[in-house]
Design a protein around this motif. Sequence first.
Motif, PDB file in Angstrom:
ATOM      1  N   THR A 170     -24.784  24.440 -19.593  1.00  0.00           N
ATOM      2  CA  THR A 170     -25.632  23.630 -18.723  1.00  0.00           C
ATOM      3  C   THR A 170     -26.973  24.162 -18.143  1.00  0.00           C
TER       4      THR A 170
ATOM      5  N   ALA B 111     -27.068  19.397 -11.845  1.00  0.00           N
ATOM      6  CA  ALA B 111     -26.893  19.272 -13.325  1.00  0.00           C
ATOM      7  C   ALA B 111     -25.874  18.208 -13.377  1.00  0.00           C
ATOM      8  N   LEU B 112     -24.847  18.251 -12.407  1.00  0.00           N
ATOM      9  CA  LEU B 112     -23.605  17.359 -12.761  1.00  0.00           C
ATOM     10  C   LEU B 112     -23.989  16.149 -12.522  1.00  0.00           C
TER      11      LEU B 112
ATOM     12  N   ARG C 208     -19.947  17.979 -21.080  1.00  0.00           N
ATOM     13  CA  ARG C 208     -20.282  16.585 -21.082  1.00  0.00           C
ATOM     14  C   ARG C 208     -19.143  16.041 -22.025  1.00  0.00           C
TER      15      ARG C 208
ATOM     16  N   SER D  95     -29.269  23.459 -21.288  1.00  0.00           N
ATOM     17  CA  SER D  95     -29.616  21.833 -21.489  1.00  0.00           C
ATOM     18  C   SER D  95     -30.528  21.677 -20.125  1.00  0.00           C
TER      19      SER D  95
ATOM     20  N   LEU E 210     -31.792  16.878 -16.248  1.00  0.00           N
ATOM     21  CA  LEU E 210     -30.587  16.732 -17.098  1.00  0.00           C
ATOM     22  C   LEU E 210     -29.984  15.413 -16.764  1.00  0.00           C
TER      23      LEU E 210
ATOM     24  N   ARG F  45     -26.420  23.629  -9.785  1.00  0.00           N
ATOM     25  CA  ARG F  45     -25.224  23.131 -10.625  1.00  0.00           C
ATOM     26  C   ARG F  45     -24.929  21.863 -10.458  1.00  0.00           C
TER      27      ARG F  45
ATOM     28  N   PRO G 208     -24.880  19.192 -22.424  1.00  0.00           N
ATOM     29  CA  PRO G 208     -24.035  20.609 -22.372  1.00  0.00           C
ATOM     30  C   PRO G 208     -22.611  20.140 -22.915  1.00  0.00           C
TER      31      PRO G 208
ATOM     32  N   ASP H  98     -26.388  14.748 -15.294  1.00  0.00           N
ATOM     33  CA  ASP H  98     -25.351  14.426 -16.350  1.00  0.00           C
ATOM     34  C   ASP H  98     -24.585  13.389 -16.468  1.00  0.00           C
TER      35      ASP H  98
ATOM     36  N   GLU I 228     -18.231  25.589 -20.935  1.00  0.00           N
ATOM     37  CA  GLU I 228     -19.277  25.942 -20.652  1.00  0.00           C
ATOM     38  C   GLU I 228     -20.081  26.982 -21.849  1.00  0.00           C
TER      39      GLU I 228
END
Length: 466
Positions: free
Chosen positions: A396, A28-29, A414, A399, A460, A25, A411, A32, A422
């Motif tokens: 997420t 991903a942050l 964003r 994505s 991502l 997670r 996602p 992105d 989400e």
Amino acid sequence: MGSRLVDQLGAQHVAGATAAALAERIRALILDGRLTVGERLPSERALALELRRSRSTTTRVYGLLETDGYVTRLHGGSTRVALPNVAPSASSGDDESAIDLSIASMDSTPGLYDATVRSLPRLAAMRGTSGYSLQGLPELRHAVAQRFTRRGVDTDADEIIITSGALNAVNLILAAMGRRGERALVEQPTFPHALEALHRHGYRLVPTPVDADGWDHRHFTDTLLRSRPHVAYLIPDFHNPTGATLPEPERARIATTARSSGTRLIVDETTTELDIDRGSSPLPMAAFSPEVITVGSMSKIAWGGMRVGWIRADRAVITRLLATRPSFELGTALLEQCIAVELLSDMPSLTDHVRTRLRAGRAAVAEGLIGLEGITMPPTPGGLSAWVDLGAPISTSLSLAARSHGLVLPPGPRFTTGGVLERRLRIPITLPPERTAEAMNRLRLAWDEVRHGSPQRGELRHEAVV
């Protein structure tokens, strides 16, 4: 106050997650762009306390991220966001076959070439000038002003500045009138780069919810009166990304409340002309208050490559903007302004083209979502995209899975502050139908993977989102 990392993660979304899932997670942050390279993360102990997890779990999380190159750690010191120095893989979505749904924009209007040819004599006639155009060509300012007047707001060319796109306009307004440390009211969700611009100018963001069925009007006005933000940024027509339109009575109420709270409204009309079958055209926000600052552009109705936008404001504000603008640019390209004059002279052709393309794109997205159990597409009377409900907080994850199938799909979070929404996903309706059909096929593969518990590990990336 909690850390920005946990704010972006959403503690409710990671309750009970394994260390590997938490690391994924956070990864991903980072990819992105919701966590920035070099940003300091909370210590292992602080993160454990915030998430109510064991210290060994957060140590494991940071260890996994460090191994993959997504954080750097100093012994006894800080943990900071990083990006691994690796070549992109064939499955990362960077190859030519990838479909990029982070860009909700059509190709150029068929009339662009002819308008360019017609504009050349106008450009040639200016060869004896300096070539700088701080406020914009008088002919173009007049054309934009006339457009406002026809929509119900009497406007003079002196109340218009031509800019290099709408985002450039927003940055000029904030450079001239911004106040670091003040509050800014923003819709949740909204255009991501507007959020970034407000952050960059030092604003503290106060969100107010918007969904496909509209605004929470009471929350909006109550927040204006309670927080008294310095500015409010809103998209009242075919809101990006939800597609909602703010009703006329609520426009009047918000404009009145903003005056009472001392809030300057920055109204983004970039998507105003993207009507498919709304059935009505509300008066612009500027009709309800002389203090409204309106921005718009040619990018969605003509072509993204047309970097021409504008600001409409009262003359006092225009004077301030003109005093600030030379500090970072001396005007907008003359050729593009000349082309814009020609394009605006035939708005019916532009809007007809937009309507036809968007109707076909909307139909292709709706058809592609048939059979994807759990996904709901709301009515989409215009705008750039469908703001679909996934039925579960998996945006997420979806994505990430889409990346392995050559589909770039930002996602829902964003488009927000705080890593929320989400359950939502923005799907553009701007691509040609055959391209949309292929994108939906790839989405179906990613959807099946996520729903059946075997998502692929994708990349991502922090894409520009338009």
